[in-house]
Structure formats: structure tokens, C-alpha cells
Scaffold this active site. Structure first.
Site, mmCIF file in Angstrom:
data_model
loop_
_atom_site.group_PDB
_atom_site.id
_atom_site.type_symbol
_atom_site.label_atom_id
_atom_site.label_comp_id
_atom_site.label_asym_id
_atom_site.label_seq_id
_atom_site.Cartn_x
_atom_site.Cartn_y
_atom_site.Cartn_z
ATOM 1 N N ASP A 77 -2.100 15.290 6.903
ATOM 2 C CA ASP A 77 -3.510 14.993 6.722
ATOM 3 C C ASP A 77 -4.367 15.593 8.002
ATOM 4 O O ASP A 77 -3.964 15.241 9.171
ATOM 5 C CB ASP A 77 -4.002 13.569 6.461
ATOM 6 C CG ASP A 77 -5.491 13.435 6.098
ATOM 7 O OD1 ASP A 77 -5.965 13.565 5.190
ATOM 8 O OD2 ASP A 77 -6.094 12.736 7.071
ATOM 9 N N GLU A 93 -2.467 19.908 5.370
ATOM 10 C CA GLU A 93 -3.888 20.256 4.974
ATOM 11 C C GLU A 93 -4.522 20.870 6.053
ATOM 12 O O GLU A 93 -4.603 20.250 7.048
ATOM 13 C CB GLU A 93 -4.700 18.880 4.650
ATOM 14 C CG GLU A 93 -6.033 19.091 4.179
ATOM 15 C CD GLU A 93 -6.915 17.675 4.586
ATOM 16 O OE1 GLU A 93 -7.855 17.739 3.570
ATOM 17 O OE2 GLU A 93 -6.998 17.182 5.332
HETATM 18 C C1 GLC Z 1 -8.405 14.501 4.378
HETATM 19 C C2 GLC Z 1 -8.235 13.574 3.362
HETATM 20 C C3 GLC Z 1 -9.386 13.062 3.082
HETATM 21 C C4 GLC Z 1 -9.868 11.977 3.998
HETATM 22 C C5 GLC Z 1 -9.891 12.762 5.399
HETATM 23 C C6 GLC Z 1 -9.740 11.757 6.592
HETATM 24 O O1 GLC Z 1 -9.320 15.630 4.332
HETATM 25 O O2 GLC Z 1 -7.797 14.732 2.266
HETATM 26 O O3 GLC Z 1 -9.482 12.132 1.729
HETATM 27 O O4 GLC Z 1 -10.887 11.369 3.680
HETATM 28 O O5 GLC Z 1 -8.761 13.545 5.559
HETATM 29 O O6 GLC Z 1 -8.656 11.067 6.720
#
Ligand code: GLC
Length: 585
Positions: free
Chosen positions: A241, A303
Site C-alpha cells: 500500500d 500500489e
Molecule cells: C491506499 C489504499 C487506500 C487507503 C490509503 C491509505 O491508497 O488503497 O484505500 O485509504 O492507501 O492507507
């Protein structure tokens, strides 16, 4: 979460694509090909051929009637996933959490929240998944913890606590003034004053999500130990993440201010000093070493909403020693049906300088769903098939989001008091939050849509569940679900789709995206033709110059279905938003 995702959420709330009239043609479809088992080698790891399916556990299947999905619920649906043609699931966080960000605020990295089940339930899920050859990928949240994590509780207890340096603590500029102008991705200042020690802590996301200090070796060790905890149990890897936000400028330079205001009414800033700092690559290499120490080729999926292919390519590492599958937000955020734009991005991803395996997706728990994001309001079901074909016929590793296979749509709350996602609470009405893409899975047309027996589910069942659900669509050969099943089966059975190389065709066509998945062996290659416009289009494909002798393509799959079993390459007309997948030799 990308800025474009936020933009497209706004477009949705402005009504684009909300007035679809679903039209299902009553036609008969060709039979579904049988799945063939595939084996992996060290040079040909499973994740290159996998179809990964993201599960938002709160919304997939509730097994105990509390209105929230859980681990046993997921286990009970493994046969569905196997039958669909899924080889791995990525489950968003299920760790103990105060649920401010619905699990992305982790309070304990080596436990599970009782809301979802126990470690025994998780082990059972892993064992059952393994029997079906489905791998389980965990979500790792390394950038920040919950403010209820014991690490942060210790850190905030005094300026001299041994864990003080595990987080980013700074003095304010002056009384009532944060250390600099950095802003949270979720609105307002990224600094929060903690009166106990009269210092500010940094949080890239919500106030309740303090950022860890990745320059502290103990933080790294703690996170790598957490990874090992799940790998030891049998996890097949991690989706990482927000990894591009791990580091901040130690000198605390102010971020540049851009014109205008953001959705939260703050000045617009460029996250120059808190995003994508070069040190993230050292961490990614270390994480890769952690997973590489385990058998079975565990995977790292990042991500990383990188601004261009050059930055995205860096995620693979200069020696391909970082992330195996960086999520391609360029593709995910095209947000319009544009053959030239998809062609350009497919080319770029395919030719990335690292020769890395691209990973494509269109929808996820932060991103409005593709059914309405790409839908024109009239042909959304047909466009859903078009997007499915684009996702599942390229050589990239596809990542699906639960419910896209049945054409689930974004269903945002209509009243502020119903909003669950704090982004929606902070940003209402301009920013309605992400509830709309997180609604319960639509299994059937019963009251709780087969998701739950509770009177109230944590988010309401969307009205579209009456028509768009697994049960109804399973019985309809022309449903979106049946189309996905056929594509997924073909991805396994056709060597051209499994191992083929990508050859872009008809490169100047402004409306039709055409490409070949060229079989590396002597067998048939796969031709894909996608009409991204609302008019019939005629294409002329010259495959002779590529060494193909045949003058037609044998139809494998098409929507709307063509009348012929084959299509002449010299000239064929493809219906509005039509999909044609055929074999050529
Ligand atoms: C990423 C996740 C999202 C979350 C953010 C903070 O972007 O996909 O859902 O709110 O991180 O952890």
C-alpha cells in the site's frame, strides 16, 4: 489512490454514466473452453500467468450475519472463484484496526481483526485455497500505522521514548503553526499537534494514520518480520500500500503551491517533497529479499500511481530486484474510451525498459467502477465486455476487482449522513468518498443479495443487485459474467493468449484498437479487435506482412455476436463498442 480516481469520482457524481439503460441481447454464445492446468518454472513464475482478483473483505461474503463480510465467507466462495478462472486473490487489510480507513489503519501487523475471523479461520482459507490452486496475497500497509497501534502509543508517550523516532515528530514553526505546508492526501494539513509532548506528527493520510519513519532501521525490521509472519503461514505475497509515500524530505521544504483549490477547499499543492523520494527503492529491494527467501515465488505488487512509464519502470528495480508487478495507474486512469490513448499506453507498458511484467486493472476499492466510468449511459453492458476483453487479452497480468465480472456499478451514498468513508465526510458534497465502489457483492436477488442475512449490511445493497448478480447472470449465456468466464477460460487454453507477444495493428485507427497476441510457437495467434466508438467501424488488417497466410480470422468470441464463424481480414465491420477475438494462422 490517484488524483485521477478522485477526478473520475467527481465526474460520476455529476451524473456521467448514471442513467444507463441495460440492454442485453438475447443471443446464443459459443461453449466455454475447459481450463487447462499450467505448470510454473523459475523463469516462468505463476504471477506472469495469473489472474488476480481483489477482495474487499467487508463486502464479499458475510458468514455470521453481522452485515460485514469475513474470512469464512471468502472460503465459502472459493469454488466460485476457481470456476471463474481466478488464480490468486488479494485481500485488502483484515488486521486489527479502529477502522477509520476501514483497515488501512493497522493496529497490529501480525494478527487479524476478530470482525473478520481468527488465525485458524485464515489458515483454513489458505488450505482450502491451496486445494483449488488459488493463491492468497495479503495487503501490507508499510507507510503508516493506526494511532491505536502500540508502536505509536509508545512513540507519543514522551519525547524520549525508544519508539519516538519510529514516527515523524517535529516542532511547529511557531505557536499554532505546523512545521510546513505539507498536506494530507485526504484533506488539510498533514501535521497534527500532539499536546502531550507539544510536537507535531506527520500523517500523509488521515490524522489517525501517523506515518512511520522508514529511516529508522528498527521500523524496517518490524515490518519485514510482519511480512515473514504471513509468508510463514503460506501467503503468496503482498500488495504494498502507498509505497511511493514512504519517505519525506528531511529538510521539510514547503511543497510548491499550484493554482486553485482541491476538493477539500485547501490550496492545491504538488506533493513534491513527500512522494516518490529515491530512497523507496532501497526499501523495495529489501522487501524483495524478504519474499525471495521463500519458495513458490511470492510476489510483490505495488500500489504506485506513478506519473509516467519512466517512473513506473523504476518500480521493477534496475536489476529487476524490486517489485514484480507494479500496478499501472496510467492504464487504470485513462477514463475515456480512446483507442489511440490505450494503444499508446499498451505500447509503453509492453516496451518498458526493465522488460518487466506489466499489471493492468481498471477498478478497485479506491477507484469508481469501470461499468459506469467507461459506460456511455446506454451501452454500459456492452462496454463492460469491451473493457473485460481489453483487460484479459493482453499479455499483462490482469487484476480484477470483485463484482466487475457481473457489471457492478458505483453506487455512492445520496445523503451525507449515510457516508462511511471519512474522505466523503470531510469532502462532502464535492467528494462523496469511496463507499460507492465498496458495496456488497451481488450474489443473487434476495434481500441481502446472498451477501448477508443481516437486516442491515454495512453499506446498502445497491438496487442494481436485482438484475446484476451471479445467480441471474450464470443462467444467461450473454451476460457480462458469462463473457468474463469465456475470456478467462480462453486465457488458460489458448497458447497465444498465455504466452503470446503483443503486436499492435492498424495503428492510425482513431476508433478501433486492434492487436495480435502472437503465438511464440507454430500454433494459432490471437487477433483482438475492439471498437471503442458508438458507430460501426470497418477495419482492414494486413497480417500477410507479419507472415500470416490466412485471409480470415476464426471467431473465438465476439460481442455482440457476429453471424459468421470467421471474419475476412481484408475488410470487416465491427459493431458499436464491439469485441472480436479470433484465431489466425
Ligand atoms: C491506499 C489504499 C487506500 C487507503 C490509503 C491509505 O491508497 O488503497 O484505500 O485509504 O492507501 O492507507
Amino acid at each position: 489512490m490517484s488524483k485521477l480516481a478522485k477526478f473520475s469520482r467527481l465526474a460520476l457524481t455529476l451524473g456521467l454514466g448514471l442513467f444507463a439503460i441495460p440492454a442485453r441481447a438475447q443471443q446464443t454464445a459459443p461453449p466455454i473452453a475447459a481450463h487447462k492446468q499450467t505448470s510454473e518454472t523459475a523463469h516462468d513464475p505463476w504471477w506472469k500467468h495469473a489472474v488476480i482478483y481483489e477482495i474487499y473483505p467487508r463486502s464479499f461474503q458475510d458468514s455470521n450475519g453481522d452485515g460485514v463480510g469475513d474470512i469464512n465467507g471468502i472460503t465459502s466462495r472459493l469454488d466460485y472463484l476457481k470456476d471463474l478462472g481466478i488464480s490468486a486473490i488479494w485481500i485488502t487489510p483484515m488486521y486489527p484496526s479502529p477502522l477509520v480507513d476501514f483497515g488501512y489503519d493497522v493496529a497490529d501487523y501480525t494478527a487479524l481483526d476478530p470482525l473478520y475471523g481468527t488465525l485458524a479461520d485464515f489458515d483454513h482459507l489458505l488450505a482450502e485455497a491451496k486445494k483449488r490452486n488459488v493463491r492468497v496475497i495479503m495487503d501490507l500497509v508499510p507507510n503508516h500505522t493506526s494511532d491505536q497501534c502500540s508502536w505509536f502509543k509508545e512513540s507519543r508517550s514522551s519525547r524520549t521514548n525508544p519508539k519516538r523516532d519510529w514516527y515523524i515528530w517535529r516542532d511547529g514553526k511557531g505557536p499554532g503553526e505546523p512545521p510546513n505546508n505539507w498536506q494530507s492526501w485526504f484533506g488539510h494539513s498533514a501535521w497534527q499537534l500532539d499536546p502531550a509532548t507539544n510536537q507535531y506528527y506527520y500523517h500523509h493520510f488521515y490524522t489517525e494514520q501517523p506515518d512511520l519513519n522508514w529511516r529508522n532501521p528498527q521500523v524496517r525490521k518490524a515490518m519485514y518480520d510482519a511480512m515473514r509472519f504471513w509468508l510463514d503461514r503460506g501467503a503468496a505475497g503482498f500488495r504494498l500500500d502507498a509505497v511511493s509515500r514512504l519517505f519525506e524530505d528531511p529538510n521539510l521544504h514547503d511543497d510548491p503551491i499550484l493554482p486553485g483549490k482541491n476538493a477539500y477547499g485547501d490550496p492545491n499543492i504538488q506533493h513534491k517533497y513527500t512522494d516518490n523520494l529515491p530512497e523507496i527503492h532501497e526499501v523495495l529491494r529489501e522487501m524483495r529479499r524478504v519474499v525471495d527467501a521463500y519458495p513458490g515465488n511470492p510476489v510483490l505488487i505495488s500500489e504506485a500511481d506513478e506519473p509516467n512509464i519512466k517512473e513506473l519502470t523504476k518500480m521493477y528495480g534496475t536489476k529487476n530486484d524490486e517489485v514484480q508487478l507494479p500496478m499501472d495507474f496510467q492504464i487504470a486512469d485513462v477514463n475515456k474510451l480512446s483507442a489511440p490513448e490505450f494503444r499508446r499506453l499498451l505500447d509503453e507498458a509492453d516496451h518498458n525498459a526493465a522488460h518487466g511484467q506489466p499489471e493492468f486493472f481498471f477498478s478497485n476499492h479506491d477507484q469508481p467502477r469501470q461499468w459506469d466510468r467507461y459506460g456511455d449511459g446506454v451501452h454500459n453492458d456492452q462496454i463492460a465486455k469491451l473493457m473485460a476483453a481489453l483487460l484479459l487479452t493482453t499479455r499483462q497480468t490482469p487484476l480484477m476487482y470483485y463484482g466487475e465480472e457481473i457489471g457492478m456499478r458505483t453506487t455512492p451514498p445520496t445523503r451525507k449522513e449515510d457516508v462511511q468513508d471519512p474522505i466523503g465526510k470531510i469532502g462532502w458534497p464535492e467528494e462523496k468518498g469511496r463507499d460507492g465502489e465498496r458495496t456488497p457483492m451481488q450474489w443473487d436477488n434476495s434481500k441481502g443479495s446472498g451477501f448477508s442475512t443481516a437486516d442491515h449490511t454495512w453499506l446498502p445493497i445497491p438496487p442494481s443487485a436485482a438484475e446484476y448478480n451471479v445467480k441471474v447472470e450464470s443462467g444467461d449465456p450473454n451476460s457480462i459474467l458469462s463473457f468474463y468466464k469465456r475470456l478467462l477460460a480462453m486465457r488458460q487454453s489458448e497458447p497465444g493468449l498465455r504466452n503470446g507477444s503483443y503486436v499492435s495493428l492498424d495503428r492510425d485507427d482513431p476508433y478501433v484498437l486492434a492487436y495480435l497476441c502472437k503465438n511464440p510457437g507454430s500454433g494459432d495467434s490471437i487477433l483482438v479487435v475492439l471498437n471503442m466508438s458508438g458507430e460501426p467501424r470497418t477495419v482492414k488488417l494486413d497480417l500477410a506482412s507479419l507472415g500470416f497466410k490466412g485471409s480470415s480470422a476464426r471467431t473465438l468470441l465476439a460481442a455482440p455476436l457476429p453471424e459468421q464463424d470467421s471474419m475476412p481480414l481484408a475488410q470487416f465491420t465491427i459493431a458499436p463498442f464491439g469485441v472480436f477475438v479470433g484465431s489466425v494462422h
